[in-house]
Design a protein around this motif. Structure first.
Motif, PDB file in Angstrom:
ATOM      1  N   TRP A 133       0.787  -1.242   0.000  1.00 49.36           N
ATOM      2  CA  TRP A 133       0.000   0.000   0.000  1.00 49.36           C
ATOM      3  C   TRP A 133       0.816   1.289   0.000  1.00 49.36           C
ATOM      4  O   TRP A 133       0.269   2.347  -0.315  1.00 49.36           O
ATOM      5  N   ASP A 134       2.065   1.295   0.360  1.00 53.29           N
ATOM      6  CA  ASP A 134       2.821   2.550   0.354  1.00 53.29           C
ATOM      7  C   ASP A 134       2.773   3.179  -1.043  1.00 53.29           C
ATOM      8  O   ASP A 134       2.595   2.478  -2.042  1.00 53.29           O
ATOM      9  N   PRO A 135       2.916   4.508  -1.148  1.00 53.29           N
ATOM     10  CA  PRO A 135       2.819   5.171  -2.455  1.00 53.29           C
ATOM     11  C   PRO A 135       3.727   4.527  -3.506  1.00 53.29           C
ATOM     12  O   PRO A 135       4.933   4.394  -3.310  1.00 53.29           O
TER      13      PRO A 135
ATOM     14  N   ASN B 140      -8.772  -8.510  -6.788  1.00 53.12           N
ATOM     15  CA  ASN B 140      -7.383  -8.518  -7.241  1.00 53.12           C
ATOM     16  C   ASN B 140      -7.001  -7.111  -7.695  1.00 53.12           C
ATOM     17  O   ASN B 140      -6.740  -6.840  -8.856  1.00 53.12           O
ATOM     18  N   ILE B 141      -6.989  -6.205  -6.711  1.00 47.00           N
ATOM     19  CA  ILE B 141      -6.821  -4.770  -6.989  1.00 47.00           C
ATOM     20  C   ILE B 141      -5.368  -4.359  -6.750  1.00 47.00           C
ATOM     21  O   ILE B 141      -4.577  -5.108  -6.174  1.00 47.00           O
ATOM     22  N   LEU B 142      -5.035  -3.160  -7.208  1.00 44.20           N
ATOM     23  CA  LEU B 142      -3.710  -2.594  -6.956  1.00 44.20           C
ATOM     24  C   LEU B 142      -3.881  -1.318  -6.151  1.00 44.20           C
ATOM     25  O   LEU B 142      -4.619  -0.415  -6.558  1.00 44.20           O
ATOM     26  N   MET B 143      -3.203  -1.235  -5.002  1.00 46.00           N
ATOM     27  CA  MET B 143      -3.213  -0.010  -4.211  1.00 46.00           C
ATOM     28  C   MET B 143      -2.101   0.910  -4.712  1.00 46.00           C
ATOM     29  O   MET B 143      -0.928   0.529  -4.730  1.00 46.00           O
ATOM     30  N   LEU B 144      -2.483   2.120  -5.151  1.00 44.18           N
ATOM     31  CA  LEU B 144      -1.475   3.104  -5.538  1.00 44.18           C
ATOM     32  C   LEU B 144      -0.877   3.789  -4.322  1.00 44.18           C
ATOM     33  O   LEU B 144       0.275   4.222  -4.338  1.00 44.18           O
TER      34      LEU B 144
END
Length: 377
Positions: free
Chosen positions: A29-31, A315-319
């Motif tokens: 999750w970090d930027p 199945n998401i991507l955290m920006l």
């Protein structure tokens, strides 16, 4: 173009600033600063092999299927969506790298097995595991994916030249001794923990069987990951990290990123169809984490669908801790995220599913802001 650390500036007379590592990612999750996005070019459907037995019960005539190229129109549509996704990430300030397409239509033979063809380089998350400044090539259990790492070698060599650590886990034999003979998922063997698909003949794991929360890394033994593989990774990483085994009620588990999905410190999605079988839910909640039930995908059919999980929505991507990339049609998940204070970037991605996954599977974090921390008491 070679990959180099970003230059750092310093005021006159100050001590030189330490360059940020080119490869640095400790959690989900970090930027996000740099990422690899896969490609559908060169993809093929793998032939039946022992590692796929979980999805085809004994006697199923489809156990005899051979490998085949994907229709070119399917590849083109998926590649357009991957390109659009990569462009959107770049607009968000993320550096995007792409693998070199490898043609997977030809068969190959090793001293221990033969494969009718390979698969793809759509899902770098399966093939490479990034922990801190380390890039680990993993020992995958599917024969049709044995040479998939080749698509990423140019990038990995660049990252190594720029200072990253690079290691390959023991390359597996994938001989007959690797697999449980006659493995099936018929009702008699519903409990996967009592009837694993892999033996402990050699260490095996896919990178996507692990999810990273700083010093704590969670994994599940599944149809492509055995305890020997988990033990190898635990010993390689050493005491700086805690590698936890988590078990869920799942008939044929494969990868953890539609089952346990950390969103930010203290918050994670869990799969209500695959509840915890052990006390790891308590481990999270007693450390102050909130576990939220995910919602199934609106894009797919029933749970028996073989091409893609009906939980592909998760199945998401955290920006960053406040922003997630979600498939455009997944309105229920979008609503859930917004109720949790998470902004959503919507991208169409349904054409990519049949090539192996969604946003998390089809990316590999190379660099995120932030340092190694512990998020559990």
């Amino acid at each position: 173009m070679p990959v180099r650390p970003s230059p750092q500036t310093a005021s006159p007379g100050a001590a030189p600033a330490t360059a940020r590592p080119t490869v640095a990612s400790y959690n989900e999750w970090d930027p996000l600063e740099e990422v690899i996005v896969g490609t559908a070019r060169g993809a093929a459907r793998v032939a039946f092999e022992p590692a796929l037995a979980a999805y085809y019960p004994l006697g199923d005539p489809e156990r005899n299927f051979g490998g085949a190229p994907f229709p070119q129109e399917d590849i083109d549509r998926a590649e357009r969506q991957l390109d659009a996704f990569a462009l959107r990430l770049e607009k968000e300030g993320v550096t995007v790298r792409r693998p070199e397409p490898v043609m997977h239509h030809e068969g190959y033979t090793t001293p221990d097995f033969a494969a009718a063809n390979g698969h793809a380089q759509t899902c770098p998350r399966d093939v490479l595991l990034v922990i801190g400044d380390r890039i680990i090539e993993v020992p995958m259990a599917q024969r049709g994916r044995f040479f998939e790492y080749r698509a990423y070698r140019r990038l990995v060599k660049e990252y190594f030249a720029a200072g990253a650590q690079w290691v390959a886990a023991p390359r597996p034999q994938l001989a007959e001794e690797t697999y449980v003979p006659g493995y099936t998922t018929e009702d008699t063997y519903y409990d996967f923990a009592d009837h694993p698909a892999l033996t402990e003949f050699e260490p095996l794991f896919d990178a996507a069987s692990f999810t990273r929360c700083g010093r704590d890394i969670f994994c599940q033994p599944d149809v492509v990951t055995n305890r020997f593989g988990i033990d190898w990774l635990r010993r390689y990483l050493g005491p700086e990290f805690n590698v936890h085994i988590v078990q869920f009620s799942d008939r044929y588990p494969q990868h953890i990123d539609t089952t346990l999905v950390p969103l930010r410190p203290g918050l994670a999605l869990t799969n209500p169809e695959r509840p915890f079988k052990d006390d790891m839910a308590d481990f999270f909640t007693e450390s102050g984490w909130r576990l939220v039930d995910a919602v199934p995908s609106v894009r797919t059919g029933p749970p028996s669908t073989r091409d893609v999980s009906n939980w592909i929505s998760t199945n998401i991507l955290m920006l960053n801790p406040e922003t997630a990339v979600v498939e455009a049609a997944e309105e229920p998940l979008t609503d859930l995220f917004r109720s949790l204070g998470i902004d959503v970037i919507e991208c169409e991605f349904d054409a990519v599913f049949r090539f192996g996954g969604s946003f998390h599977c089809c990316t590999l974090d190379i660099r995120r802001q932030g340092e190694l921390q512990s998020y559990f008491g």
